[in-house]
Design a protein around this motif. Sequence first.
Motif, PDB file in Angstrom:
ATOM      1  N   ASP A  80     101.646  33.391 -77.231  1.00 35.10           N
ATOM      2  CA  ASP A  80     100.821  32.762 -76.195  1.00 35.10           C
ATOM      3  C   ASP A  80     100.778  31.261 -76.472  1.00 35.10           C
ATOM      4  OD1 ASP A  80      98.808  31.705 -74.626  1.00 35.10           O
ATOM      5  OD2 ASP A  80      97.398  33.335 -74.972  1.00 35.10           O
ATOM      6  N   GLU A  81     101.406  30.486 -75.596  1.00 34.14           N
ATOM      7  CA  GLU A  81     101.477  29.029 -75.791  1.00 34.14           C
ATOM      8  C   GLU A  81     100.589  28.259 -74.820  1.00 34.14           C
ATOM      9  OE1 GLU A  81     104.346  26.875 -77.968  1.00 34.14           O
ATOM     10  OE2 GLU A  81     105.832  27.708 -76.609  1.00 34.14           O
ATOM     11  N   ALA A  82      99.497  28.867 -74.391  1.00 34.58           N
ATOM     12  CA  ALA A  82      98.625  28.222 -73.412  1.00 34.58           C
ATOM     13  C   ALA A  82      98.184  26.829 -73.853  1.00 34.58           C
ATOM     14  CB  ALA A  82      97.405  29.107 -73.147  1.00 34.58           C
TER      15      ALA A  82
ATOM     16  N   MET B  42      98.698  24.707 -61.681  1.00 33.38           N
ATOM     17  CA  MET B  42      98.050  26.013 -61.693  1.00 33.38           C
ATOM     18  C   MET B  42      99.120  27.077 -61.922  1.00 33.38           C
ATOM     19  SD  MET B  42      97.298  26.615 -57.621  1.00 33.38           S
ATOM     20  CE  MET B  42      96.756  28.303 -57.881  1.00 33.38           C
ATOM     21  N   GLY B  43      98.678  28.270 -62.294  1.00 33.33           N
ATOM     22  CA  GLY B  43      99.630  29.344 -62.567  1.00 33.33           C
ATOM     23  C   GLY B  43     100.133  29.294 -63.993  1.00 33.33           C
ATOM     24  N   GLY B  44     101.176  30.063 -64.256  1.00 39.59           N
ATOM     25  CA  GLY B  44     101.731  30.109 -65.598  1.00 39.59           C
ATOM     26  C   GLY B  44     103.124  30.701 -65.575  1.00 39.59           C
ATOM     27  N   TYR B  45     103.620  31.063 -66.741  1.00 34.78           N
ATOM     28  CA  TYR B  45     104.997  31.550 -66.823  1.00 34.78           C
ATOM     29  C   TYR B  45     105.145  32.574 -67.943  1.00 34.78           C
ATOM     30  CZ  TYR B  45     105.428  28.565 -70.928  1.00 34.78           C
ATOM     31  OH  TYR B  45     105.252  28.005 -72.161  1.00 34.78           O
TER      32      TYR B  45
ATOM     33  N   ALA C 114     102.576  33.464 -53.573  1.00 37.87           N
ATOM     34  CA  ALA C 114     103.469  32.573 -54.317  1.00 37.87           C
ATOM     35  C   ALA C 114     102.763  31.243 -54.593  1.00 37.87           C
ATOM     36  CB  ALA C 114     104.748  32.329 -53.527  1.00 37.87           C
ATOM     37  N   MET C 115     103.214  30.546 -55.618  1.00 37.22           N
ATOM     38  CA  MET C 115     102.644  29.240 -55.922  1.00 37.22           C
ATOM     39  C   MET C 115     102.967  28.250 -54.821  1.00 37.22           C
ATOM     40  SD  MET C 115     103.449  28.919 -60.012  1.00 37.22           S
ATOM     41  CE  MET C 115     102.927  27.208 -60.066  1.00 37.22           C
ATOM     42  N   SER C 116     102.067  27.320 -54.596  1.00 32.27           N
ATOM     43  CA  SER C 116     102.279  26.285 -53.593  1.00 32.27           C
ATOM     44  C   SER C 116     103.477  25.410 -53.973  1.00 32.27           C
ATOM     45  CB  SER C 116     101.019  25.415 -53.487  1.00 32.27           C
ATOM     46  OG  SER C 116     101.299  24.184 -52.871  1.00 32.27           O
ATOM     47  N   PRO C 117     104.336  25.051 -53.009  1.00 31.95           N
ATOM     48  CA  PRO C 117     105.470  24.166 -53.307  1.00 31.95           C
ATOM     49  C   PRO C 117     105.035  22.832 -53.918  1.00 31.95           C
ATOM     50  CG  PRO C 117     105.750  25.160 -51.151  1.00 31.95           C
ATOM     51  CD  PRO C 117     104.372  25.517 -51.610  1.00 31.95           C
ATOM     52  N   ILE C 118     103.872  22.349 -53.487  1.00 36.10           N
ATOM     53  CA  ILE C 118     103.357  21.085 -54.023  1.00 36.10           C
ATOM     54  C   ILE C 118     103.049  21.227 -55.512  1.00 36.10           C
ATOM     55  CG2 ILE C 118     101.471  19.405 -53.898  1.00 36.10           C
ATOM     56  CD1 ILE C 118     101.257  20.117 -50.910  1.00 36.10           C
ATOM     57  N   VAL C 119     102.412  22.345 -55.885  1.00 36.69           N
ATOM     58  CA  VAL C 119     102.088  22.582 -57.287  1.00 36.69           C
ATOM     59  C   VAL C 119     103.371  22.775 -58.099  1.00 36.69           C
ATOM     60  CG1 VAL C 119     100.955  24.155 -58.903  1.00 36.69           C
ATOM     61  CG2 VAL C 119      99.821  23.543 -56.774  1.00 36.69           C
TER      62      VAL C 119
ATOM     63  N   MET D  74     107.543  34.673 -74.506  1.00 36.98           N
ATOM     64  CA  MET D  74     106.735  33.452 -74.598  1.00 36.98           C
ATOM     65  C   MET D  74     105.953  33.294 -73.300  1.00 36.98           C
ATOM     66  SD  MET D  74     109.579  30.936 -76.328  1.00 36.98           S
ATOM     67  CE  MET D  74     108.463  29.568 -76.583  1.00 36.98           C
ATOM     68  N   MET D  75     104.651  33.108 -73.447  1.00 34.60           N
ATOM     69  CA  MET D  75     103.784  32.941 -72.281  1.00 34.60           C
ATOM     70  C   MET D  75     103.096  31.588 -72.343  1.00 34.60           C
ATOM     71  SD  MET D  75     100.115  34.437 -71.401  1.00 34.60           S
ATOM     72  CE  MET D  75      99.494  32.833 -71.893  1.00 34.60           C
ATOM     73  N   GLY D  76     102.908  30.967 -71.207  1.00 36.07           N
ATOM     74  CA  GLY D  76     102.210  29.688 -71.166  1.00 36.07           C
ATOM     75  C   GLY D  76     101.533  29.499 -69.828  1.00 36.07           C
ATOM     76  N   THR D  77     100.769  28.429 -69.734  1.00 35.27           N
ATOM     77  CA  THR D  77     100.060  28.121 -68.502  1.00 35.27           C
ATOM     78  C   THR D  77     100.444  26.733 -68.013  1.00 35.27           C
ATOM     79  OG1 THR D  77      97.865  27.800 -67.519  1.00 35.27           O
ATOM     80  CG2 THR D  77      98.088  27.277 -69.840  1.00 35.27           C
ATOM     81  N   PHE D  78     100.355  26.548 -66.712  1.00 40.38           N
ATOM     82  CA  PHE D  78     100.611  25.231 -66.121  1.00 40.38           C
ATOM     83  C   PHE D  78      99.309  24.472 -65.840  1.00 40.38           C
ATOM     84  CE2 PHE D  78     104.505  27.468 -64.251  1.00 40.38           C
ATOM     85  CZ  PHE D  78     105.316  27.036 -65.280  1.00 40.38           C
ATOM     86  N   THR D  79      98.178  25.029 -66.265  1.00 39.74           N
ATOM     87  CA  THR D  79      96.883  24.435 -65.916  1.00 39.74           C
ATOM     88  C   THR D  79      96.416  23.382 -66.911  1.00 39.74           C
ATOM     89  OG1 THR D  79      95.666  26.156 -67.106  1.00 39.74           O
ATOM     90  CG2 THR D  79      96.169  26.580 -64.793  1.00 39.74           C
ATOM     91  N   LYS D  80      97.086  23.261 -68.046  1.00 37.68           N
ATOM     92  CA  LYS D  80      96.616  22.338 -69.077  1.00 37.68           C
ATOM     93  C   LYS D  80      97.534  21.114 -69.169  1.00 37.68           C
ATOM     94  CE  LYS D  80      94.121  25.896 -71.592  1.00 37.68           C
ATOM     95  NZ  LYS D  80      94.283  26.973 -70.591  1.00 37.68           N
ATOM     96  N   SER D  81      98.585  21.193 -69.958  1.00 38.58           N
ATOM     97  CA  SER D  81      99.451  20.026 -70.159  1.00 38.58           C
ATOM     98  C   SER D  81     100.116  19.556 -68.874  1.00 38.58           C
ATOM     99  CB  SER D  81     100.532  20.348 -71.195  1.00 38.58           C
ATOM    100  OG  SER D  81      99.966  20.638 -72.441  1.00 38.58           O
ATOM    101  N   PHE D  82     100.305  20.473 -67.916  1.00 38.04           N
ATOM    102  CA  PHE D  82     101.068  20.127 -66.709  1.00 38.04           C
ATOM    103  C   PHE D  82     100.178  19.829 -65.506  1.00 38.04           C
ATOM    104  CE2 PHE D  82     103.425  23.084 -69.404  1.00 38.04           C
ATOM    105  CZ  PHE D  82     104.493  22.280 -69.751  1.00 38.04           C
TER     106      PHE D  82
END
Length: 268
Positions: free
Chosen positions: A67-69, A107-110, A133-138, A96-104
């Motif tokens: 978990d690389e959140a 929203m969402g994750g991978y 689906a995630m917003s294209p802008i995000v 490997m799991m991570g989130t796009f809500t912190k360093s990036f």
Amino acid sequence: RVFTHNCEKSLEKVLREAISMGQPRTRRPWNKIFVAVEGIYSMEGEICNLKAIVEVCKKYKAYLYLDEAHSIGAMGKTGRGITEYCGVDTKDVDIMMGTFTKSFGGMGGYIAADKSVIDYLRISCSGSMYHNAMSPIVCQQVITAFQIIMGTKCGNVGKQKLDALRDNSNYFRRELEKIGLHTYGDYDSPIIPVLLYNPTKILAFSRECYKRGLAVVVVGFPATSVVLSRSRFCVSAGHTRADLEAAIKDIAEIAKTLKLRYAVSSFG
């Protein structure tokens, strides 16, 4: 089953027992054994002892879930996370799991894994099958953040941010310790928990910080044990040295008022 926090020897003992004893009651061998760890432990601020844990998992053929959140985009020379920081090949980590809500800042994750694992998750995971689906802008925001961190866009801004984050984190932790506060975690970690211990001081510390314009996260039972209540500071590359100095000054005043300087006296 659990193993002693961040201890590869305890993990090896648990794995040996699981392999030799098999499943409860039937004693049939396990089909798969997963070991789950975090890159940076979110409540302790400790950096995972990843290299040693990978060696144990390889030795006993256990699958490793990372978990690389809190570590992706924050750790490592180029922001590639805890594997880069610890010198571990990503091929040695199964999932490997991570989130796009912190360093990036999105929203969402991978989930990053072998193609067969990803294909299976796509058709069996309800979050993937039924969620929007995630917003294209995000998506574009996340991609741009990746490019900045990697240095393919905006010059060396990504490297400057990574250096600033590490310097700010280490400075803030060092100054908190000088005050006499008990902190958890390791240097280079941007998560810095400060021990309040007494649960009656959780609300008092939060309110005193709020009065002085400081936004803090306080954590108590059941997220921690009853007598290990804490406040968790998350340092950013966007903080200036003046911001941190002002925060340290206010925290020192609060610590003295609430008697939190346990490194100075057992009475705080």
